[in-house]
Design an enzyme around this catalytic site. Structure first.
Site, PDB file in Angstrom:
ATOM      1  N   HIS A   1       0.872  -1.187   0.000  1.00  7.12           N
ATOM      2  CA  HIS A   1       0.000   0.000   0.000  1.00  7.12           C
ATOM      3  C   HIS A   1       0.906   1.233   0.000  1.00  7.12           C
ATOM      4  CE1 HIS A   1      -3.817   2.158   1.585  1.00  7.12           C
ATOM      5  NE2 HIS A   1      -2.964   3.073   1.130  1.00  7.12           N
TER       6      HIS A   1
ATOM      7  N   HIS B   1       1.566   5.412  -1.652  1.00  6.61           N
ATOM      8  CA  HIS B   1       1.208   6.597  -2.425  1.00  6.61           C
ATOM      9  C   HIS B   1       2.487   7.226  -2.983  1.00  6.61           C
ATOM     10  CE1 HIS B   1      -3.005   6.818  -0.981  1.00  6.61           C
ATOM     11  NE2 HIS B   1      -2.493   6.257   0.104  1.00  6.61           N
TER      12      HIS B   1
ATOM     13  N   LYS C   1      -9.034  -0.644  -6.159  1.00  6.51           N
ATOM     14  CA  LYS C   1      -9.121   0.042  -4.864  1.00  6.51           C
ATOM     15  C   LYS C   1     -10.505   0.632  -4.662  1.00  6.51           C
ATOM     16  CE  LYS C   1      -7.914   1.839  -0.948  1.00  6.51           C
ATOM     17  NZ  LYS C   1      -6.671   2.523  -0.621  1.00  6.51           N
TER      18      LYS C   1
ATOM     19  N   HIS D   1     -10.416   0.750   1.562  1.00  4.24           N
ATOM     20  CA  HIS D   1     -10.281   1.740   2.638  1.00  4.24           C
ATOM     21  C   HIS D   1     -11.528   1.585   3.501  1.00  4.24           C
ATOM     22  CE1 HIS D   1      -8.996   5.756   4.335  1.00  4.24           C
ATOM     23  NE2 HIS D   1     -10.207   5.589   4.852  1.00  4.24           N
TER      24      HIS D   1
ATOM     25  N   HIS E   1      -4.611  -0.831   5.821  1.00  2.00           N
ATOM     26  CA  HIS E   1      -4.258   0.004   6.983  1.00  2.00           C
ATOM     27  C   HIS E   1      -5.249  -0.139   8.138  1.00  2.00           C
ATOM     28  CE1 HIS E   1      -7.206   2.560   5.049  1.00  2.00           C
ATOM     29  NE2 HIS E   1      -6.360   3.123   4.214  1.00  2.00           N
TER      30      HIS E   1
ATOM     31  N   ASP F   1       1.196   2.592   3.607  1.00  2.56           N
ATOM     32  CA  ASP F   1       0.351   3.762   3.373  1.00  2.56           C
ATOM     33  C   ASP F   1       1.195   5.030   3.450  1.00  2.56           C
ATOM     34  OD1 ASP F   1      -1.928   5.211   2.779  1.00  2.56           O
ATOM     35  OD2 ASP F   1      -2.691   5.217   4.828  1.00  2.56           O
TER      36      ASP F   1
END
Length: 347
Positions: free
Chosen positions: A14, A16, A100, A137, A175, A248
């Site tokens: 995970h 970004h 996602k 999420h 997460h 994350d």
């Protein structure tokens, strides 16, 4: 006395990376230690089609410094207009590794997410049949639900009903932050897994709120009370096969964190492996770190484990790096607020 620990090279399930100047700056921080990473699709505009994913993957590879070995594992952003055929073809070709699901409004750049879950039922059914993982999420966004309860309510009201209606759907609860989520994933029949972040293993909501607001600890899902952090650490270090690392790691510039309405996200890529070694050592579970970082994720995603290795050494306290300069502004690196004595051995 120096200690060393050698592991198969880890993956981040995970991550970004953003885009443009931010991408160019943060990508090497992950690629130094991690062989692969599941790349989040919440750009503006989001990565919603196979064409979008192809273009974004090309930009990531173009930003990768020469000599670094790193594979971006692309995802598509699920919307109520997602074409099931495009998803299945993109997965079959190897272009994407997952889809996602963002509930609309749940986190950064999630405005295009799902509001009516019935409208994505056809996509989820097609994914279940084709074996495409769904990364979730897991928070509801209704205003009347307390922010500290949103994960537990999501499991009860959204995730469990989706899984019951869609047998065979492979789901990753990303997460996770609560004992509730730990208990739920421990009931896995093999179709459910969870990721845990570096920072949720090391901080609780007191770190964020006591003695003044600490904006660089603010993330979504927000850190919970200490009993939940302890449950996360117990699960991560237990050897349970359906939990693995998803940092994350989410870069925001210093000025967009330290402002009247600060962005949610913790940038931990630069220090994740030393922090995790500290957590696992304190739990007496260094022998289980490789499973969490390097073995369990590939097993769930049906990928081979990495053949190369990294080595960590124990010594003096780790110095947290200075803010990372980027073309958009400096990004503050996660500081756990306590000594970490492990270091990734660099060539």
């Amino acid at each position: 006395m120096t200690q060393t620990l050698t592991l198969r090279r880890p993956d981040d399930w995970h991550l970004h990376l953003r885009d443009g100047a931010m991408l160019e700056a943060v990508l090497p921080e992950t690629a130094r230690d991690f062989a692969r990473a599941i790349i989040m699709p919440n750009l503006v505009p989001p990565v919603v089609t196979s064409a979008d994913a192809t273009s974004y993957r090309e930009r990531i590879l173009a930003a990768l410094p020469e000599g670094m070995d790193f594979t971006p594992l692309m995802t598509l952003y699920l919307t109520e207009a997602t074409d099931p055929a495009d998803v299945i073809a993109a997965h079959a070709s190897g272009l994407i590794s997952a889809v996602k699901l963002y509930p609309a409004g749940a986190t950064t750049n999630s405005a295009s997410g799902v509001r009516d879950f019935d409208k994505v039922r056809g996509v989820l059914e097609a994914m279940a049949e084709a074996g495409v993982p769904l990364c979730v999420h897991g928070e509801v966004t209704r205003a009347e639900i307390d922010i500290f309860d949103r994960e537990a309510v999501f499991i009860e009201e959204v995730l469990d009903p989706i899984r019951r209606r869609t047998p065979g759907l492979r789901v990753v609860m990303e997460h996770i932050t609560t004992a509730d989520a730990c208990a739920y994933v421990k009931e896995s029949d093999g179709s459910l897994a969870a990721t845990i972040t570096t920072h949720h293993l090391m901080i609780n909501r007191n770190h964020l709120l006591v003695g003044g607001i600490k904006p660089h600890y603010y993330c979504l899902p927000v850190a919970k009370r200490e009993s939940h952090r302890e449950a996360l650490a117990a699960l991560a270090t237990s050897g349970f096969r359906y939990v693995f690392l998803g940092t994350d790691s989410a870069p925001h510039t210093k000025d967009t964190k330290e402002c009247a309405c600060g962005c949610a996200g913790v940038f931990s890529a630069s220090v994740t492996m030393p922090c995790l070694a500290q957590v696992f050592e304190e739990a007496g579970a260094l022998d289980r770190l490789e499973g969490f970082t390097s073995l369990n994720g590939p097993a769930f995603y049906r990928m081979p484990v990495n053949e190369d290795t990294i080595t960590l050494t124990k010594g003096a306290a780790l110095e947290i790096p200075a803010p990372l300069p980027t073309g958009d502004g400096p990004v503050v690196v996660f500081d756990p607020g306590r000594p970490v004595h492990w270091h990734v051995q660099r060539a």
